[in-house]
Motif scaffolding. Sequence first.
Motif, PDB file in Angstrom:
ATOM      1  N   GLY A  70       0.760  -1.268  -0.002  1.00 40.72           N
ATOM      2  CA  GLY A  70      -0.117  -0.019   0.088  1.00 40.72           C
ATOM      3  C   GLY A  70       0.949   1.134  -0.065  1.00 40.72           C
ATOM      4  O   GLY A  70       1.768   1.336   0.894  1.00 40.72           O
ATOM      5  N   ARG A  98      -0.722  -5.808   1.985  1.00 42.80           N
ATOM      6  CA  ARG A  98      -1.528  -4.717   2.488  1.00 42.80           C
ATOM      7  C   ARG A  98      -0.216  -3.443   2.872  1.00 42.80           C
ATOM      8  O   ARG A  98      -0.684  -2.322   2.540  1.00 42.80           O
ATOM      9  CB  ARG A  98      -1.967  -5.067   3.762  1.00 42.80           C
ATOM     10  N   THR A 101       0.108   1.157   4.987  1.00 43.08           N
ATOM     11  CA  THR A 101      -1.068   1.923   4.929  1.00 43.08           C
ATOM     12  C   THR A 101      -1.996   1.427   4.133  1.00 43.08           C
ATOM     13  O   THR A 101      -1.701   0.355   3.336  1.00 43.08           O
ATOM     14  CB  THR A 101      -0.512   3.315   4.100  1.00 43.08           C
ATOM     15  N   THR A 102      -3.302   1.970   4.228  1.00 44.30           N
ATOM     16  CA  THR A 102      -4.361   1.437   3.582  1.00 44.30           C
ATOM     17  C   THR A 102      -4.631   2.160   2.219  1.00 44.30           C
ATOM     18  O   THR A 102      -5.358   1.788   1.436  1.00 44.30           O
ATOM     19  CB  THR A 102      -5.801   1.571   4.391  1.00 44.30           C
ATOM     20  N   GLU A 103      -3.775   3.032   1.936  1.00 40.21           N
ATOM     21  CA  GLU A 103      -3.741   3.707   0.625  1.00 40.21           C
ATOM     22  C   GLU A 103      -3.483   2.625  -0.439  1.00 40.21           C
ATOM     23  O   GLU A 103      -2.743   1.398  -0.573  1.00 40.21           O
ATOM     24  CB  GLU A 103      -2.493   4.874   0.885  1.00 40.21           C
ATOM     25  N   GLY A 131      -6.211  -7.849   2.158  1.00 43.26           N
ATOM     26  CA  GLY A 131      -5.830  -6.591   2.766  1.00 43.26           C
ATOM     27  C   GLY A 131      -5.304  -5.709   1.912  1.00 43.26           C
ATOM     28  O   GLY A 131      -5.119  -4.864   1.987  1.00 43.26           O
ATOM     29  N   SER A 132      -4.858  -6.198   0.564  1.00 45.09           N
ATOM     30  CA  SER A 132      -4.115  -5.679  -0.243  1.00 45.09           C
ATOM     31  C   SER A 132      -4.998  -4.562  -1.125  1.00 45.09           C
ATOM     32  O   SER A 132      -6.294  -4.945  -1.104  1.00 45.09           O
ATOM     33  CB  SER A 132      -3.392  -6.485  -1.297  1.00 45.09           C
ATOM     34  N   ASN A 133      -4.567  -3.631  -1.905  1.00 44.00           N
ATOM     35  CA  ASN A 133      -5.263  -2.547  -2.570  1.00 44.00           C
ATOM     36  C   ASN A 133      -4.503  -2.225  -3.492  1.00 44.00           C
ATOM     37  O   ASN A 133      -3.498  -1.281  -3.171  1.00 44.00           O
ATOM     38  CB  ASN A 133      -5.942  -1.323  -1.625  1.00 44.00           C
TER      39      ASN A 133
END
Lengths: 265, 224
Positions: A70, A98, A101-103, A131-133
């Motif tokens: 992230g 992940r 950060t959740t960014e 949890g990855s983005n």
Amino acid sequence: MTLAAPPTVPAAPRAAVGVRATARVSAATSGGTTTLPVLDGDGPFELRRLRSRGTEARVCVVGAMSAPLGGDRLRIEATAQQGAALHITSAAATLALRGPTTEPATYDVQLTVEEHAELHWLPKPLICAAGSNLRQTWTIHLAPTARLVLREEQILGRTGEPPGHVATRLTVRRAGRTLLDQEAEYGPGAPGWDGPAVLAGHRATGQLLVVDPAFENRPPEVQLLGDSPQDGQAVLTPLAGPAALATATAPDALRLRHLLDTAHT
Amino acid sequence: MNRAALFVLADGRFPAGGHAHSGGAEPAVAAGRIKDAASLEDFCRGRLHTAGLVAAGLAAASAAGHDPLELDEAADARTPVPALRTTARKLGRQMMRAARATWPSGELDALAAARPRGAHQPVVLGLAARSAGLAPLDAAYAAAYETVSGPATATVRLLSLDPFDATAVLARLAPDLDKTAAAAAAAAQRIPEDGTDALPAASAPLLDITAQQHAAWPVRLFAS
């Protein structure tokens, strides 16, 4: 060169944390063979030249650190200059995690294929861990006589875990016109992604795109692939231009690759 | 501005041939992926946020007066399987006939002349909305609604689903329809800066795969 100006990449807000890296490859012809005047790795991308195959130069992307996480801003730019033949692969699957950060992480691939050149972009799959983005784009510019073979595969979650979130956009411009423009969004927060219209419980999806000016006179035929729906299914179809696209969904990476390999024979 | 025209355009009885199409519901029912109201809702939500969003963006852009031929090309780039391109053009041609009779306009005539075998249906729908004096957001609503009302109606016939249940599915999708239409209209407003790249291009692998499979069925109840 009749290629349109490259599109502007939307400026991402500056990440508080995360790696920023751009790797570059450029292939040119010299004395009947393909040379690599540019081979610059960066951050998580280490670039290795492999043994050439005929006139084709081959490059392997080796992961030098865990990425994308992230907040990372990753980019690979590859160009096959006039008449060059370039083949790019990767040593291992890309694992999106992940991170701190959740960014979202971004991973942008820009491929340019000039007149009479050929580019194979055949990396190992992308695995979107829980949890990855990730936002991934492929922006491709093809000259009228360019040839391209591109494969992209997304595996949604490692075995037994829920998937991460991934949003992709694949844009292919050929001779100044848009040949293919496709977005996809899977994982938590993407409406309907796991339902009967989109993936129906499948955890692996991918595409194989072949652009070849020879298809102008001899368009590829539709092929329905996959004998039993529980092992995944795919179609190979002609685009509205000299190109064939295989679209596949499958329960797992192995069966996905089998479908895409069947399409590419 | 004549909002009542939206009811005429979006009415399932508007004679544009939509009733003969299931929007991918027929293969999904046959495969057991749509089996009740809950799975119909999942199907419709996925279709709305992919094919529906793309159609709504094209319709809004066309209603806003952007070049329909350029939009038709953008629709081709967003429709990778020939079965769906053929369906979109067939429905576009039928929509064109109905629209020219209902809201005659020079713009409809020009598109009909340029694409005698049919332009992509959402482009024609948007131009029909424009000819009817509707706004781009109205066109986006009509296109988005059609992408879920078609499968819902078809499933009533395919599964003998209770029509009350199918209508309840559509009612539950109303907030998603609002979001989709608003996103589509907002994207169409960015065309002056970003060109047709501004339009959504969301895809659904199974809609593409099963549409092409369905086109090869020897016997089917719906055309698509």
